[in-house]
Every structure is written in C-alpha cells, then in structure tokens.
Write a protein that holds these residues in place. Structure first.
Motif, mmCIF file in Angstrom:
data_model
loop_
_atom_site.group_PDB
_atom_site.id
_atom_site.type_symbol
_atom_site.label_atom_id
_atom_site.label_comp_id
_atom_site.label_asym_id
_atom_site.label_seq_id
_atom_site.Cartn_x
_atom_site.Cartn_y
_atom_site.Cartn_z
ATOM 1 N N MET A 37 0.824 -1.204 0.000
ATOM 2 C CA MET A 37 0.000 0.000 0.000
ATOM 3 C C MET A 37 0.859 1.255 0.000
ATOM 4 N N LEU A 38 1.955 1.208 0.750
ATOM 5 C CA LEU A 38 2.874 2.352 0.776
ATOM 6 C C LEU A 38 3.572 2.524 -0.574
ATOM 7 N N ILE A 39 3.972 1.384 -1.168
ATOM 8 C CA ILE A 39 4.665 1.441 -2.451
ATOM 9 C C ILE A 39 3.746 1.955 -3.545
ATOM 10 N N LEU A 40 2.487 1.503 -3.538
ATOM 11 C CA LEU A 40 1.531 1.974 -4.544
ATOM 12 C C LEU A 40 1.335 3.483 -4.450
ATOM 13 N N ALA A 41 1.247 3.987 -3.232
ATOM 14 C CA ALA A 41 1.100 5.434 -3.053
ATOM 15 C C ALA A 41 2.337 6.172 -3.565
ATOM 16 N N LEU A 42 3.511 5.612 -3.297
ATOM 17 C CA LEU A 42 4.754 6.229 -3.761
ATOM 18 C C LEU A 42 4.862 6.182 -5.277
ATOM 19 N N LEU A 43 4.503 5.027 -5.872
ATOM 20 C CA LEU A 43 4.542 4.907 -7.328
ATOM 21 C C LEU A 43 3.527 5.836 -7.989
ATOM 22 N N PHE A 44 2.372 5.997 -7.350
ATOM 23 C CA PHE A 44 1.361 6.913 -7.884
ATOM 24 C C PHE A 44 1.889 8.342 -7.904
ATOM 25 N N LEU A 45 2.601 8.730 -6.841
ATOM 26 C CA LEU A 45 3.170 10.079 -6.781
ATOM 27 C C LEU A 45 4.229 10.265 -7.860
ATOM 28 N N VAL A 46 5.136 9.285 -7.980
ATOM 29 C CA VAL A 46 6.193 9.366 -8.995
ATOM 30 C C VAL A 46 5.583 9.376 -10.394
ATOM 31 N N GLY A 47 4.594 8.503 -10.625
ATOM 32 C CA GLY A 47 3.960 8.440 -11.935
ATOM 33 C C GLY A 47 3.230 9.716 -12.297
ATOM 34 N N THR A 48 2.570 10.333 -11.314
ATOM 35 C CA THR A 48 1.852 11.582 -11.576
ATOM 36 C C THR A 48 2.805 12.692 -11.971
ATOM 37 N N VAL A 49 3.907 12.820 -11.221
ATOM 38 C CA VAL A 49 4.891 13.872 -11.517
ATOM 39 C C VAL A 49 5.507 13.660 -12.893
ATOM 40 N N LEU A 50 5.924 12.418 -13.191
ATOM 41 C CA LEU A 50 6.572 12.143 -14.473
ATOM 42 C C LEU A 50 5.591 12.249 -15.637
ATOM 43 N N THR A 51 4.327 11.944 -15.385
ATOM 44 C CA THR A 51 3.328 12.080 -16.446
ATOM 45 C C THR A 51 3.111 13.543 -16.795
ATOM 46 N N VAL A 52 3.057 14.387 -15.782
ATOM 47 C CA VAL A 52 2.897 15.832 -16.028
ATOM 48 C C VAL A 52 4.109 16.363 -16.780
ATOM 49 N N VAL A 53 5.307 15.949 -16.316
ATOM 50 C CA VAL A 53 6.539 16.401 -16.986
ATOM 51 C C VAL A 53 6.585 15.883 -18.420
ATOM 52 N N GLY A 54 6.247 14.616 -18.622
ATOM 53 C CA GLY A 54 6.268 14.038 -19.955
ATOM 54 C C GLY A 54 5.269 14.684 -20.888
ATOM 55 N N THR A 55 4.107 15.032 -20.354
ATOM 56 C CA THR A 55 3.093 15.692 -21.175
ATOM 57 C C THR A 55 3.577 17.055 -21.644
ATOM 58 N N LEU A 56 4.228 17.784 -20.748
ATOM 59 C CA LEU A 56 4.740 19.106 -21.104
ATOM 60 C C LEU A 56 5.873 19.020 -22.124
ATOM 61 N N LEU A 57 6.698 17.952 -21.989
ATOM 62 C CA LEU A 57 7.850 17.826 -22.888
ATOM 63 C C LEU A 57 7.468 17.290 -24.267
ATOM 64 N N THR A 58 6.487 16.409 -24.307
ATOM 65 C CA THR A 58 6.169 15.739 -25.575
ATOM 66 C C THR A 58 4.953 16.313 -26.285
ATOM 67 N N MET A 59 4.200 17.189 -25.621
ATOM 68 C CA MET A 59 2.997 17.725 -26.249
ATOM 69 C C MET A 59 3.378 18.738 -27.323
ATOM 70 N N GLU A 60 2.900 18.512 -28.506
ATOM 71 C CA GLU A 60 3.176 19.419 -29.611
ATOM 72 C C GLU A 60 2.180 20.575 -29.606
ATOM 73 N N SER A 61 2.604 21.658 -30.188
ATOM 74 C CA SER A 61 1.716 22.823 -30.264
ATOM 75 C C SER A 61 0.498 22.486 -31.130
ATOM 76 N N GLY A 62 -0.657 22.882 -30.649
ATOM 77 C CA GLY A 62 -1.886 22.607 -31.372
ATOM 78 C C GLY A 62 -2.528 21.287 -31.011
ATOM 79 N N SER A 63 -1.904 20.529 -30.090
ATOM 80 C CA SER A 63 -2.471 19.242 -29.674
ATOM 81 C C SER A 63 -3.687 19.471 -28.784
ATOM 82 N N THR A 64 -4.666 18.597 -28.900
ATOM 83 C CA THR A 64 -5.845 18.682 -28.050
ATOM 84 C C THR A 64 -5.555 18.043 -26.692
#
Length: 210
Positions: A37-64
């Motif tokens: 349960m602790l690991i899942l919470a930690l992985l969720f936090l890491v995944g959320t941060v990296l997903t936000v960062v990845g979205t900002l880095l890989t999102m092209e202009s004009g993407s929906t």
C-alpha cells in the motif's frame, strides 16, 4: 600513505536462539501487503509527476487535451518504467540497509539479513529484489503466451509471486525463491524487553478490572 581499510558493516542481529527463527510465509505475505500500500502510493506520486513532466515535454503545439493524455511509447519505456523500478529498489534498499526492516516488517517484527547476519548492501538488495521478480515474470510471460491479455499477465504474475512464498513450505529451511537466489534470509525477531513489560502491565490491569 597507506590506504584506509573499508569499515566492515556491523552485524544486524545478536547471536540469540530466538533470532535464528525463520519467518513463516504467511506473516511475510501480510507484511508485503502492508508495504504494498505504501509502495503503490509512492509509485502513484512518482507516476503523476513524471506524467505531467512528460506531457509538457512531448505535447506538440496545437495538440488537443485528449492527445496530450497519451504519452509516447519511448517515454513510457525509457522514463516511466525505469523510474518505477528505481523507486521500488530505493524503497526496499534504504530500509534493508539501515535496519533490515521496512515499515511493514517492523509491524510484524521481521528482519532481512544476509548469510553472515549483516544488513544487506546495495548489490545484495538489488539482487534480492530482482530475484523476487524472476518467477512472476516467467509466469506473466506464460500468461501472455496463453491468452495475450493484460488481465492474464497480471493474474499469472500474482500467482508467481505467491509461489515465491509457497516455496517456503517445500524448502526444508523455509526459504523463499528470492532468499535462495540472493543468499539472504528473513527472520522473526523477538519482542523487545519494554514491549513485554507493557503487555504484562496491560494483562494485570485487565485482570483487576474483571
């Protein structure tokens, strides 16, 4: 100038008979569920941060917004997956190196040490974690070959993890698969003195009330 000798790691356990008792598979599984349960919470936090960062880095202009929700495969394979693996190794490695116990193991008085009774080093911790993944990965691969669905892979991997501990019942020393691979052992440690006194005090108090 003479080279400084490397300071040996201190023993993790005292040579008492109680501390040579190998932990039973049932209590080990309960501790893993607690840590899970602790690991899942930690992985969720890491995944959320990296997903936000990845979205900002890989999102092209004009993407929906719908297009921005899906990360490219290279980012998932080269960033997210290694990050999750490093998080898992870091969680167990830090606890095993410092005291031989994760938070779940502390609750159930379990302690993991190497064959010489010392706390695990980083290489030993990594070897133990990867050793625990061998059977689940093999079972997951079999599930994929048989059905090819994510549900089958997940169910097969879980069965493989359960087999790691059922193997304790077959092994005469009570060792799990990853114990044998990494040459480590998980012990059931006795209660410390103040815990025994506290329990005795509670028993006397309840006896007076009755």
């Amino acid at each position: 100038m003479s080279k400084l000798s490397k300071k040996p790691r201190r023993p993790a356990t005292s040579p008492t008979p109680e501390q040579t008792v190998i932990a039973r598979p049932g209590v080990r599984v309960v501790a893993i569920v607690y840590d899970g349960m602790l690991i899942l919470a930690l992985l969720f936090l890491v995944g959320t941060v990296l997903t936000v960062v990845g979205t900002l880095l890989t999102m092209e202009s004009g993407s929906t917004s719908d297009q921005a929700q899906s990360l490219p495969a290279w980012y998932q394979n080269l960033v997210l997956t290694p990050a999750f693996l490093l998080t898992l190794i870091g969680f167990y490695g830090i606890f095993w190196r410092r005291g031989g116990q994760t938070l779940g193991m502390q609750t159930w008085r379990l302690k993991t040490v190497n064959a010489s009774g010392h706390y695990l080093t980083w290489p030993q911790s990594i070897k133990r974690i990867l050793g625990a993944c061998v059977v689940p990965i093999l079972c997951g691969a079999i599930g994929y070959l048989m059905h090819g669905t994510r549900g089958a892979i997940l169910a097969s991997a879980i069965l493989g993890m359960v087999f790691n501990y059922l193997f304790c019942l077959l092994n005469r020393r009570g060792l799990a698969v990853h114990d044998m691979i990494s040459n480590t052992i998980t012990l059931k440690v006795p209660k410390v003195k103040h815990e025994g006194l506290l329990e005795s005090f509670r028993n006397r108090k309840s006896a007076k009330k009755s």
